[in-house]
Design an enzyme around this catalytic site. Structure first.
Site, PDB file in Angstrom:
ATOM      1  N   LYS A 105      63.959 -68.773-122.554  1.00 43.23           N
ATOM      2  CA  LYS A 105      64.037 -67.370-122.119  1.00 43.23           C
ATOM      3  C   LYS A 105      62.900 -66.541-122.717  1.00 43.23           C
ATOM      4  CE  LYS A 105      69.081 -67.356-121.359  1.00 43.23           C
ATOM      5  NZ  LYS A 105      69.289 -66.786-120.015  1.00 43.23           N
ATOM      6  N   THR A 121      71.439 -63.721-113.938  1.00 41.07           N
ATOM      7  CA  THR A 121      72.214 -62.677-113.282  1.00 41.07           C
ATOM      8  C   THR A 121      71.905 -61.339-113.951  1.00 41.07           C
ATOM      9  OG1 THR A 121      74.067 -63.290-114.706  1.00 41.07           O
ATOM     10  CG2 THR A 121      74.135 -64.060-112.420  1.00 41.07           C
ATOM     11  N   LYS A 173      71.510 -57.333-112.449  1.00 45.32           N
ATOM     12  CA  LYS A 173      72.170 -56.124-112.977  1.00 45.32           C
ATOM     13  C   LYS A 173      71.146 -55.018-113.205  1.00 45.32           C
ATOM     14  CE  LYS A 173      75.202 -59.213-115.554  1.00 45.32           C
ATOM     15  NZ  LYS A 173      75.337 -59.849-116.882  1.00 45.32           N
ATOM     16  N   HIS A 208      74.484 -75.867-112.929  1.00 42.68           N
ATOM     17  CA  HIS A 208      73.916 -74.673-113.544  1.00 42.68           C
ATOM     18  C   HIS A 208      72.640 -74.908-114.326  1.00 42.68           C
ATOM     19  CE1 HIS A 208      76.810 -71.386-112.935  1.00 42.68           C
ATOM     20  NE2 HIS A 208      77.676 -72.368-112.775  1.00 42.68           N
ATOM     21  N   LYS A 213      69.980 -60.948-123.438  1.00 44.27           N
ATOM     22  CA  LYS A 213      70.477 -62.214-122.914  1.00 44.27           C
ATOM     23  C   LYS A 213      70.633 -63.158-124.091  1.00 44.27           C
ATOM     24  CE  LYS A 213      66.811 -62.427-120.208  1.00 44.27           C
ATOM     25  NZ  LYS A 213      67.200 -62.942-118.908  1.00 44.27           N
ATOM     26  N   ARG A 214      71.209 -64.337-123.877  1.00 51.88           N
ATOM     27  CA  ARG A 214      71.284 -65.303-124.965  1.00 51.88           C
ATOM     28  C   ARG A 214      69.881 -65.608-125.489  1.00 51.88           C
ATOM     29  NH1 ARG A 214      76.279 -67.792-126.440  1.00 51.88           N
ATOM     30  NH2 ARG A 214      74.995 -69.176-127.685  1.00 51.88           N
TER      31      ARG A 214
HETATM   32  C1  LIG Z   1      74.908 -60.959-117.355  1.00 53.14           C
HETATM   33  C2  LIG Z   1      75.163 -61.412-118.727  1.00 53.14           C
HETATM   34  C3  LIG Z   1      74.514 -62.535-119.226  1.00 53.14           C
HETATM   35  C4  LIG Z   1      73.514 -63.334-118.418  1.00 53.14           C
HETATM   36  O1  LIG Z   1      72.240 -62.760-118.563  1.00 53.14           O
HETATM   37  P1  LIG Z   1      70.910 -63.550-118.150  1.00 53.14           P
HETATM   38  O2  LIG Z   1      69.852 -62.536-118.360  1.00 53.14           O
HETATM   39  O3  LIG Z   1      71.068 -63.907-116.706  1.00 53.14           O
HETATM   40  O4  LIG Z   1      70.797 -64.705-119.040  1.00 53.14           O
HETATM   41  C5  LIG Z   1      74.772 -62.919-120.529  1.00 53.14           C
HETATM   42  N1  LIG Z   1      75.635 -62.232-121.309  1.00 53.14           N
HETATM   43  C6  LIG Z   1      76.263 -61.128-120.863  1.00 53.14           C
HETATM   44  C7  LIG Z   1      77.172 -60.398-121.781  1.00 53.14           C
HETATM   45  C8  LIG Z   1      76.059 -60.677-119.563  1.00 53.14           C
HETATM   46  O5  LIG Z   1      76.702 -59.592-119.130  1.00 53.14           O
END
Ligand SMILES: *Cc1c(COP(=O)(O)O)cnc(C)c1O
Length: 819
Positions: free
Chosen positions: A554, A656, A660, A360, A548-549
C-alpha cells in the site's frame, strides 16, 4: 415506527423509567444509547419475524454470505437512517437535552474484521437488505474484535478490544438454535446394508450458539439477519456435580475448566493478520467452526421447506468471502453423504451448484495453505473427503492432459503436504469472482491461469462497492443534503443517478457550496485532531489523506519519504510561496509485521520533526490518528481533499477506501491499480492524478528483472537524501541506523514494491496537485465530477450484479406490506 417527535419522546421517557428506573435528569449518555438501541431493536422485532416468515412462506431462495470478518462499525446512526427516523430522533433527543452524535459515540465500534474484506461484507449486508434480497451474513462472534491501537513513543502498542463488555444492544442470543460442532476423533469405516458407512468416534463436541443481529434495509420492510456464532462447552454441569464427591481435589472440575477455556478460545479473538497467513491450529478451528455451524443452520432452514435435497441449489446459495470458509465444501459433502445418504456424485453435483467464491488477493503469501497433518488430525472425516476430491480432480486432469504430471502437481488441491484452499474453492464451486476488472484479469491470465483454462465459465468479475448510505448519507449529511437540493432524492434508491450532478460542475454557486461543506468537515476534523492529539491543524490547508491498513504494497512509505523530501525543499528555500498542506495518516499494522511497525515509527518521527519546526508552520503538517476504525473513517474521509491510493500496480485487488473518498469529493492521487482503473475510466485523467508504473511493467520486472533500486538511489539526489535520513542521525533519525530495516528493504532487498522507482513520478504528481489546488473553483468542478461518478461504486450496484449473475436471487420487496 415513530412518525413524530412527540411520540418518540414519550416512548423514550417511558423506557428510561421502566428499564433503568431513572429520570431524564439522572441518565448518562451511555444510558441514553442503551435505551435508544433497545427501543429500536424491540420495535423492529415484528418486521424481523415477518421477513423470515415471508421468506419461508414464499420458499424464497436464500443467500448466505459466509465470512470470517464483518467490519460493521456502529449501527445506531445507520439503523436510524435506514428506518427513516434519523431526523425525528435527533430533534426529539435535542429537546430532551441530548445530542444524537454524542449518543452515537457511546456505541462500541464492532471491529470484527481487519479491513477492506470485512468492510465489504458489512456493506453487502446493508445493500442486500435495502434492495429487498433474502441475503444473510454468517460469521463469528469474536469476544475481542480487532485490537485497539495505541501509539506510545511512536510505537504501535496493541490492546484488546473488549467490545462486548457493556453488552451489545443489537444482538439476540438464540439458545434454541444452537448446533453441535465436532473436532478430533477417528473415522471408523463399516459396511451397513451394502453401503460403506463412515463414523467419527472419540471426537470432541462443542456447542455453537448463534447471536443474531438484525440487518435493517433502507426504506424497506426487510430485516435480514447477521448470524454470529459463539463457541460454548458442551459438558453438562450435572456430570460434574455427580463427580463432586471426590472432595476438594475434584480433578474433573479442573479438567472441565481447562476444556471450557479451550472451547471458548475458538470464538475469543479475531486474527489480526490482514494478509499473510498464520499457520495456527486455532485459526483452522475457527474456520471449521464457522463452516460447520453455519451450514447446519442453513440446512435446518432449508429442511423446513419440506423439499427434497435435490432442490438445494435452487433454494440456497452459499457464498464464501475469500478462502477462509472454504471448508463449507467438504463439510457439505460430509453432511450429504454421511447424514443424508447421498452417493458421491450426487453430493458433489449439489455442492458445486450451491457454493460460490470470491477471491480477494493475488499475493502468494496470503493464499491459504494448511498442513495436511493438522487438517487430518483436527478434522479426520473432512480430510478424507478433501483427499477424495483431490484424487478425483487429479484423475480427471490426467485423463484430459495425459502425461502432464507437472500440470497435475501445480493444480492439485493437496500437494507437498499442504492443502491449498484456493484450489479447493475453485474446484468445489460454480463461480469464482475477482473484485475489480484488473484483478480478475490477473486472476484469469496469471495466478489461476490453468484453472481458468479448465473452467472458463466459472470466472467472472464483480468490482467491489461501498454502501452510499453509510459513506455518504450518514458520514457526510451536509453533502447529502446538497445533492438532494441539486438533483432530488432519486439517487438514494438509485445511486447511479448521482451522475445527474455532473450538470452542476460549471455552476459557480454549486461549486461554492461544495467548497463550503468540505471546509466545514475539515473544521470538524481539525477540532477532533486538536482534542485527541493536541495538534493544531489549519482547515485552510490541503488535507491529503492516506488511511488504510499498513502494508508494504500500500506504500505508506512512499508517502512518508515524499513528505521528508518536502521538508527538505522547504528548508532549502524557506521563502518560496507554498500551498499549506496537512498530511493525515491512520493505519494499523499486523502485530507481527515488523517492517510495517517500523514505518509507523518513521511516520511519527517525521510528524515530530515537521510539527515542531517553526519554519514548517503554515506550510507543512503531519498527523497520525490512532486506532483506525470504521467510525474514525467516517470522520476523516468527508474532510479529505486528496485521497492517496498509491499501491504498487497489480497488488491492490480492488480497494474500497478509494471509492469512499471519491464519493465524498476528494481527488485521487493514485496508481492504475484495483478499482482505480475503473474510476479513471469513468472520470478521465483530468479528474484524478495518476502516476507510477502500470501493472504490466511491474509484472515484467518481477518476471524478467531489470530493476535496480540502488541505481535510483545513486542517480536521484532527492532519493539519496531521504534514504540517508533513515540511517544517519539528523532531522528524522534520532540515533545511528534507527530506520535501518526500512533502508535495507529498499536497497539490500531491492525495493520489492517499487517505492523508489515511482518516487520521481509521485513527487511530480504532487507538484501538479499543488498547482491544481490553487484554483479552488476548478478543483470544486473536479470534485463534483468525482461525486457524480461515485454512484457506480455503490454496493447496491455490486450486489445487484452478484444477485443476478451468481446467486440467482431476486428482490422480494413487494412480497409483503411496505413499512
Ligand atoms: C474501507 C475501509 C478499509 C479498506 O480501505 P482500503 O483503502 O480499500 O484498504 C479498511 N478499514 C476500514 C475501517 C475501512 O472503513
Amino acid at each position: 415506527m415513530f412518525d413524530n417527535k412527540e411520540f418518540f419522546k414519550t416512548a423514550f421517557k417511558e423506557q428510561l423509567v421502566s428499564r433503568l428506573g431513572k429520570s431524564m435528569e439522572e441518565a448518562t449518555a451511555g444510558d441514553i444509547y442503551k435505551i435508544l438501541g433497545n427501543l429500536i431493536r424491540e420495535n423492529i422485532g415484528r418486521e424481523w419475524a415477518e421477513t423470515n416468515q415471508a421468506y419461508k412462506a414464499d420458499r424464497e431462495k436464500q443467500m448466505y454470505y459466509f465470512s470470517m470478518e464483518f467490519l460493521i462499525g456502529r449501527l445506531l446512526g445507520n439503523n436510524l437512517l435506514n428506518l427513516g427516523m434519523y431526523d425525528t430522533v435527533r430533534e426529539g433527543l435535542k429537546e430532551l437535552g441530548w445530542d444524537l452524535e454524542t449518543i452515537e459515540e457511546q456505541e462500541p465500534d464492532a471491529g470484527l474484521g481487519n479491513g477492506g474484506l470485512g468492510r465489504l461484507a458489512a456493506c453487502f449486508l446493508d445493500s442486500l437488505a435495502s434492495l429487498g434480497y433474502a441475503g444473510h451474513g454468517c460469521g463469528i462472534r469474536y469476544k475481542y474484535g480487532l485490537f485497539e491501537q495505541k501509539i506510545v513513543d511512536g510505537h504501535q502498542v496493541e490492546l484488546p478490544d473488549p467490545w462486548l463488555q457493556k453488552g451489545y444492544v443489537w444482538e439476540e442470543r438464540r439458545e434454541d438454535k444452537r448446533v453441535p460442532v465436532s473436532f478430533w476423533g477417528r473415522v471408523e469405516v463399516s459396511e451397513k446394508n451394502g453401503r460403506t458407512v463412515f463414523e467419527t468416534v472419540g471426537d470432541e463436541k462443542i456447542w455453537a450458539v448463534p447471536y443474531d443481529v438484525p440487518v435493517i434495509g433502507y426504506g424497506s420492510p426487510h430485516v435480514n439477519t447477521l448470524r454470529l456464532w459463539s463457541a460454548e462447552s458442551a459438558v453438562d454441569p450435572a456430570i460434574l456435580r455427580s463427580g463432586a464427591q471426590s472432595g476438594p481435589a475434584n480433578k474433573g472440575y479442573y479438567q472441565f475448566l481447562d476444556y471450557n477455556r479451550s472451547v471458548e478460545s475458538i470464538s475469543e479473538f479475531l486474527y489480526p493478520d490482514d494478509s499473510g497467513y498464520e499457520g495456527k491450529l486455532l485459526r483452522l478451528k475457527q474456520q471449521y467452526f464457522l463452516c460447520s455451524a453455519g451450514l447446519r443452520s442453513v440446512l435446518r432452514t432449508f429442511e423446513k421447506l419440506g423439499l427434497p435435497f435435490s432442490e438445494l441449489p435452487r433454494k440456497v446459495a452459499v457464498h464464501i468471502n475469500d478462502t477462509h470458509p472454504t471448508l463449507v465444501i467438504p463439510e457439505l459433502m460430509r453432511i450429504l453423504i454421511d447424514e443424508k445418504g447421498f452417493g458421491w456424485d450426487e453430493a458433489w453435483s449439489l455442492t458445486i451448484r450451491t457454493v460460490s467464491y470470491t477471491n480477494h488477493t493475488l499475493m502468494s503469501e496470503a493464499l491459504e495453505k494448511w498442513p495436511v497433518n493438522m487438517v487430518r488430525e483436527l478434522l479426520p472425516r473432512v480430510y478424507m473427503i478433501i483427499e477424495e476430491i483431490n484424487k478425483r480432480f487429479c484423475g480427471m486432469l490426467l485423463e484430459r492432459f495425459p502425461g502432464r504430471q507437472d500440470l497435475v502437481s501445480r493444480m492439485a488441491i493437496i500437494e507437498s503436504g499442504q492443502v491449498k484452499m484456493a484450489h479447493l474453492a475453485v474446484v468445489g464451486s460454480y463461480s469464482v469472482n475477482g473484485v475489480a476488472r484488473l484483478h480478475t484479469e490477473l486472476l484469469k491470465n496469471d495466478v489461476m491461469k490453468p484453472f481458468y483454462g479448465l473452467f472458463p465459465e466459472r470466472f467472472n468479475n464483480k468490482t467491489n462497492g461501498i454502501a452510499h448510505r453509510r459513506w455518504l448519507m450518514h458520514a457526510n449529511p451536509e453533502l447529502s443534503r446538497l445533492v438532494c437540493d441539486g438533483i432530488g432524492t432519486g439517487w438514494i434508491e438509485n445511486p447511479e443517478r448521482l451522475q445527474e450532478l455532473e450538470r452542476f460542475k460549471n455552476d459557480s454557486l454549486f461549486r461554492e457550496e461544495i467548497l463550503r461543506i468540505k471546509h466545514g468537515n475539515k473544521q470538524r476534523l481539525s477540532g477532533e485532531i486538536r482534542q485527541k492529539q493536541g495538534i493544531a491543524v489549519d482547515p485552510e490547508s490541503l488535507f491529503d489523506v492516506q488511511v488504510k491498513r499498513l502494508h508494504g504494497y500500500k506504500r505508506q512509505l512512499l508517502n512518508a519519504l515524499h513528505i521528508m523530501h518536502l521538508y527538505h525543499a522547504i528548508k532549502d528555500d524557506p521563502t518560496a510561496e507554498r500551498l499549506p498542506r496537512t498530511f493525515i495518516f491512520a493505519a494499523k499494522a499486523a502485530p507481527a509485521y515488523f517492517l510495517a511497525k517500523c514505518i509507523i515509527k518513521l511516520i511519527h518521527a517525521v510528524m515530530d520533526t515537521v510539527n515542531r519546526d517553526p519554519q514548517m508552520e503554515g506550510r507543512l503538517k503531519v498527523v497520525f490518528l490512532e486506532n483506525y476504525s470504521v467510525s474514525l473513517a467516517e470522520k476523516i474521509i468527508p474532510a479529505a481533499n486528496v485521497s492517496e491510493q498509491i499501491s504498487t500496480a497489480g497488488k491492490e485487488a480492488s480497494g474500497t477506501g478509494n471509492m469512499k473518498f471519491m464519493m465524498n469529493g476528494a481527488l485521487t492521487v493514485g496508481t492504475l491499480d484495483g478499482a482505480n482503473v475503473e474510476m479513471h475510466e469513468r472520470i478521465g485523467a483530468e479528474n484524478m492524478f495518476l502516476f507510477g508504473l502500470r501493472s504490466e511493467e511491474v509484472m515484467d520486472y518481477y518476471k524478467h528483472g531489470g530493476y535496480w533500486a540502488r541505481e535510483i538511489y545513486e542517480r536521484d539526489p532527492r532519493v539519496k537524501r531521504v534514504l540517508d535520513d533513515l540511517i544517519v542521525p539528523g532531522p528524522f533519525c534520532r540515533h545511528d541506523r534507527e530506520f535501518e530495516v526500512i533502508y535495507q528493504s529498499l536497497l539490500d532487498h531491492n525495493d520489492e514494491f517499487f517505492v523508489l522507482r515511482d518516487f520521481a513520478d509521485y513527487a511530480d504528481t504532487h507538484a501538479a496537485v499543488e498547482r491544481a489546488y490553487w484554483d479552488a473553483q476548478d478543483w470544486a468542478a473536479k470534485s463534483i465530477v468525482n461525486i457524480a461518478h461515485s454512484g457506480h461504486f455503490s454496493s447496491d450496484c455490486t450486489v445487484k450484479r452478484y444477485a443476478s449473475e451468481i446467486w440467482k436471487i431476486h428482490p422480494v420487496r413487494n412480497a409483503f406490506e411496505i413499512r
